[in-house]
Design an enzyme around this catalytic site. Structure first.
Site, PDB file in Angstrom:
ATOM      1  N   VAL A 132       0.860  -1.192   0.000  1.00 35.61           N
ATOM      2  CA  VAL A 132       0.000   0.000   0.000  1.00 35.61           C
ATOM      3  C   VAL A 132       0.890   1.233   0.000  1.00 35.61           C
ATOM      4  O   VAL A 132       1.734   1.397   0.876  1.00 35.61           O
ATOM      5  CB  VAL A 132      -0.942   0.042   1.231  1.00 35.61           C
ATOM      6  N   GLY A 186       8.364   2.573 -14.495  1.00 31.14           N
ATOM      7  CA  GLY A 186       8.160   1.424 -13.591  1.00 31.14           C
ATOM      8  C   GLY A 186       7.050   1.629 -12.579  1.00 31.14           C
ATOM      9  O   GLY A 186       6.991   0.914 -11.581  1.00 31.14           O
ATOM     10  N   LYS A 204      -5.946  -1.738  -2.586  1.00 28.20           N
ATOM     11  CA  LYS A 204      -5.230  -1.184  -1.434  1.00 28.20           C
ATOM     12  C   LYS A 204      -6.220  -0.730  -0.359  1.00 28.20           C
ATOM     13  O   LYS A 204      -5.982  -0.909   0.841  1.00 28.20           O
ATOM     14  CB  LYS A 204      -4.348  -0.021  -1.883  1.00 28.20           C
ATOM     15  N   GLY A 302       7.269   2.992  -7.931  1.00 31.63           N
ATOM     16  CA  GLY A 302       8.658   3.114  -8.395  1.00 31.63           C
ATOM     17  C   GLY A 302       9.510   2.054  -7.731  1.00 31.63           C
ATOM     18  O   GLY A 302       9.312   1.724  -6.549  1.00 31.63           O
TER      19      GLY A 302
HETATM   20  N1  LIG Z   1       6.274  -1.203  -9.628  1.00 30.97           N
HETATM   21  C1  LIG Z   1       5.879  -0.538  -8.548  1.00 30.97           C
HETATM   22  O1  LIG Z   1       6.050   0.681  -8.401  1.00 30.97           O
HETATM   23  C2  LIG Z   1       5.180  -1.285  -7.441  1.00 30.97           C
HETATM   24  C3  LIG Z   1       4.821  -2.599  -7.585  1.00 30.97           C
HETATM   25  N2  LIG Z   1       4.179  -3.235  -6.556  1.00 30.97           N
HETATM   26  C4  LIG Z   1       3.823  -4.636  -6.689  1.00 30.97           C
HETATM   27  O2  LIG Z   1       5.030  -5.414  -6.722  1.00 30.97           O
HETATM   28  C5  LIG Z   1       4.828  -6.575  -7.513  1.00 30.97           C
HETATM   29  C6  LIG Z   1       5.874  -6.613  -8.626  1.00 30.97           C
HETATM   30  O3  LIG Z   1       5.749  -5.488  -9.421  1.00 30.97           O
HETATM   31  P1  LIG Z   1       6.819  -5.148 -10.559  1.00 30.97           P
HETATM   32  O4  LIG Z   1       8.183  -5.451 -10.091  1.00 30.97           O
HETATM   33  O5  LIG Z   1       6.491  -3.781 -10.997  1.00 30.97           O
HETATM   34  O6  LIG Z   1       6.401  -6.213 -11.682  1.00 30.97           O
HETATM   35  P2  LIG Z   1       7.213  -6.615 -13.003  1.00 30.97           P
HETATM   36  O7  LIG Z   1       6.169  -7.012 -13.986  1.00 30.97           O
HETATM   37  O8  LIG Z   1       8.192  -5.571 -13.354  1.00 30.97           O
HETATM   38  O9  LIG Z   1       8.052  -7.917 -12.554  1.00 30.97           O
HETATM   39  C7  LIG Z   1       7.468  -9.156 -12.338  1.00 30.97           C
HETATM   40  C8  LIG Z   1       8.579 -10.205 -12.205  1.00 30.97           C
HETATM   41  O10 LIG Z   1       7.967 -11.437 -11.836  1.00 30.97           O
HETATM   42  C9  LIG Z   1       8.340 -12.459 -12.764  1.00 30.97           C
HETATM   43  N3  LIG Z   1       7.166 -13.313 -12.956  1.00 30.97           N
HETATM   44  C10 LIG Z   1       5.894 -12.935 -13.168  1.00 30.97           C
HETATM   45  N4  LIG Z   1       5.094 -14.015 -13.254  1.00 30.97           N
HETATM   46  C11 LIG Z   1       5.910 -15.099 -13.096  1.00 30.97           C
HETATM   47  C12 LIG Z   1       5.682 -16.500 -13.096  1.00 30.97           C
HETATM   48  N5  LIG Z   1       4.467 -17.020 -13.279  1.00 30.97           N
HETATM   49  N6  LIG Z   1       6.746 -17.328 -12.879  1.00 30.97           N
HETATM   50  C13 LIG Z   1       7.978 -16.812 -12.702  1.00 30.97           C
HETATM   51  N7  LIG Z   1       8.252 -15.487 -12.696  1.00 30.97           N
HETATM   52  C14 LIG Z   1       7.220 -14.640 -12.907  1.00 30.97           C
HETATM   53  C15 LIG Z   1       8.730 -11.749 -14.047  1.00 30.97           C
HETATM   54  O11 LIG Z   1       9.623 -12.588 -14.758  1.00 30.97           O
HETATM   55  P3  LIG Z   1      10.343 -12.139 -16.129  1.00 30.97           P
HETATM   56  O12 LIG Z   1      11.386 -11.150 -15.699  1.00 30.97           O
HETATM   57  O13 LIG Z   1      10.948 -13.372 -16.679  1.00 30.97           O
HETATM   58  O14 LIG Z   1       9.278 -11.530 -16.962  1.00 30.97           O
HETATM   59  C16 LIG Z   1       9.366 -10.472 -13.486  1.00 30.97           C
HETATM   60  O15 LIG Z   1      10.716 -10.737 -13.167  1.00 30.97           O
HETATM   61  C17 LIG Z   1       3.387  -6.486  -8.032  1.00 30.97           C
HETATM   62  O16 LIG Z   1       2.548  -7.188  -7.143  1.00 30.97           O
HETATM   63  C18 LIG Z   1       3.079  -4.988  -7.956  1.00 30.97           C
HETATM   64  O17 LIG Z   1       1.712  -4.725  -7.821  1.00 30.97           O
HETATM   65  C19 LIG Z   1       3.893  -2.608  -5.370  1.00 30.97           C
HETATM   66  C20 LIG Z   1       4.227  -1.309  -5.176  1.00 30.97           C
HETATM   67  C21 LIG Z   1       4.868  -0.529  -6.220  1.00 30.97           C
HETATM   68  N1  LIG Z   2       0.868   0.468 -10.086  1.00 30.14           N
HETATM   69  C1  LIG Z   2       0.934   0.851  -8.707  1.00 30.14           C
HETATM   70  C2  LIG Z   2       2.261   0.480  -8.155  1.00 30.14           C
HETATM   71  C3  LIG Z   2       2.293   0.587  -6.696  1.00 30.14           C
HETATM   72  O1  LIG Z   2       1.501   0.014  -5.966  1.00 30.14           O
HETATM   73  C4  LIG Z   2       0.728   2.339  -8.578  1.00 30.14           C
HETATM   74  O2  LIG Z   2       0.861   3.026  -9.605  1.00 30.14           O
HETATM   75  O3  LIG Z   2       0.423   2.808  -7.486  1.00 30.14           O
END
Ligand SMILES: NC(=O)C1=CN([C@@H]2O[C@H](COP(=O)(O)OP(=O)(O)OC[C@H]3O[C@@H](n4cnc5c(N)ncnc54)[C@H](OP(=O)(O)O)[C@@H]3O)[C@@H](O)[C@H]2O)C=CC1
Ligand SMILES: N[C@@H](CC=O)C(=O)O
Length: 402
Positions: A132, A186, A204, A302
């Site tokens: 969150v 990102g 959230k 981010g």
């Molecule tokens: N980005 C942000 O600012 C924020 C994100 N979040 C949360 O964090 C989490 C991750 O977000 P984010 O890093 O942006 O996501 P991304 O899409 O950038 O990364 C996801 C990663 O998970 C891997 N992956 C996804 N599905 C599978 C699977 N079935 N088996 C194996 N590997 C898998 C991908 O592999 P591959 O590299 O091979 O594609 C990749 O490395 C999410 O739940 C998001 O909501 C929360 C707060 C902020």
């Molecule tokens: N996609 C989400 C990532 C963080 O939770 C957002 O933009 O807030």
């Protein structure tokens, strides 16, 4: 000299957040060790396609079982996103004694109660500060501190992508450009539809409501309108009368009825409102409690900011911390009546009068509706492309642009 305690961490996911966790540990390891007395060691990361990460710097695997093993990793960090396979992996980790840190609000919104119960039974931690408001330390101060006395309402900007896009569209980018930039930085979900439709903010909010009041709400039950209908032209009209738009998640307790009302809606507010001043992907939460009003503000999305929240959980969990349990016997329930509000319906600069609308015209191409449910407004918008609907954060200050 005291020996550093080594903590082995298995990363599920090596995308925006996973890579940023690795970077924080690589670049700031000595600092973190000096402050915490812990050496956090990444033993590997689960990905779909290792070829996409030739310079990972840590072992990559496509087999979850390599990391879901307490002999390999003490703590599992789940940053895959989505419900499955995240749910299966988090469950498997905790079943065999690994604590879990996750940023995944989607899996928690749907399965958070069961997962928290499993963590309690297995005596492990399930920590989710990053789920969150990204990097803003929000859950810990809210749940360990503010919610020690009754919480009466929560009003919050909980999605970084939409906040970034609303700012970017005011600065001249069109909708598609603003979205592309948020993705490049990102901030957006893998499926950005969840950001734009308000679903990410709903997830959230559902999480917050469960943790604060113990009410288990399905995300589908929350009235929501996203930002899809907002355009630079609509925002410019708002700006001309001193208003800015934010996607606001609200939970309001009706103490006499024992109910909580929830909604996620685009709201217009004066430029001096705290939410109006949120920059880029920043988030904020305003909490009204029995002892006063509190506000927390910080980066809502981010990689690095979110990784920082993951790191905070890792350090606490490694030291034996267990997040507070949500209240077991909910004294409040979800309000049975749908949320109703007056909406402003407006088009862009050259939008015609909306035809056949019985609502009171406020100004050219602005109409103030009678109190409506969100479903009624969404239905009207679906039949009138080019128009947007927003509510007021502070209705008594409604303006007019003639
Ligand atoms: N980005 C942000 O600012 C924020 C994100 N979040 C949360 O964090 C989490 C991750 O977000 P984010 O890093 O942006 O996501 P991304 O899409 O950038 O990364 C996801 C990663 O998970 C891997 N992956 C996804 N599905 C599978 C699977 N079935 N088996 C194996 N590997 C898998 C991908 O592999 P591959 O590299 O091979 O594609 C990749 O490395 C999410 O739940 C998001 O909501 C929360 C707060 C902020
Ligand atoms: N996609 C989400 C990532 C963080 O939770 C957002 O933009 O807030």
């Amino acid at each position: 000299m005291t020996a550093l305690a080594e903590v082995r961490i298995g990363l599920l996911g090596f995308g925006t957040v996973g890579q940023a966790v690795a970077r924080l540990l690589r670049e700031h390891g000595p600092w973190i060790e000096a402050r915490t007395g812990k050496r956090l060691v990444l033993v590997g990361a689960l990905v779909r396609n290792p070829d996409r990460h030739p310079d990972a710097g840590i072992p990559l695997t496509t087999r979850a079982e390599d990391l879901l093993d307490h002999r390999t990793a003490d703590i599992v960090v789940e940053v895959l996103g989505g419900v499955e396979p995240a749910l299966t992996y988090i469950t498997a980790a905790m079943e065999q004694g690994q604590s879990v840190v996750t940023a995944n609000k989607e899996v928690l919104a749907y399965h958070g109660s069961d997962l928290a119960e499993l963590a309690r039974r297995r005596g492990v931690a399930l920590a989710f500060e990053a789920s969150v408001a990204g990097g803003t330390p929000l859950l810990d101060p809210l749940l360990s501190h503010l919610a020690l006395t009754p919480v009466y309402s929560i009003s919050a900007v909980l999605n970084g992508t939409t906040n970034f896009m609303l700012n970017a569209m005011e600065e001249g980018l069109d909708f598609a450009q603003a979205l592309r930039r948020a993705q490049r930085l990102g901030y957006a979900e893998a499926d950005p539809g969840a950001d734009l439709s308000g679903q990410d903010a709903v997830r959230k909010l559902v999480l917050l409501v469960r943790e604060v009041w113990g009410v288990d709400v399905r995300p589908e039950a929350v009235p929501v309108l996203g930002i899809e209908a907002l355009s630079p032209a609509v925002l410019a009209r708002m700006r001309r009368i001193g208003l800015r738009v934010r996607l606001v998640a609200q939970a309001v307790l009706d103490c006499s009825a024992g109910c909580v009302q929830l909604a996620v809606l685009p709201r217009a507010m004066g430029a001096d409102h705290l939410f109006a001043s949120l920059k880029g992907p920043d988030n904020a939460i305003a909490v009204r409690t029995a002892t006063g009003d509190y506000t927390l503000i910080g980066p809502g999305a981010g990689g690095l900011a979110t990784a920082h929240a993951v790191l905070a959980d890792l350090v606490r969990v490694a030291a034996g911390y267990r997040p507070p349990q949500a209240p077991a016997d909910a004294a409040v329930r979800l309000a049975p009546d749908p949320w109703r509000e007056q909406f402003w319906v407006l088009g862009g600069e050259d939008a015609p009068e909306p035809e056949g609308v019985p609502w009171e015209p406020v100004a050219r191409a602005w109409h103030l509706t009678p109190p409506l449910t969100v479903a009624e407004v969404a239905d009207w918008l679906s039949r009138h492309p080019g128009f947007a609907a927003v509510t007021r954060e502070d209705p008594e200050e409604a303006g007019s642009d003639g």
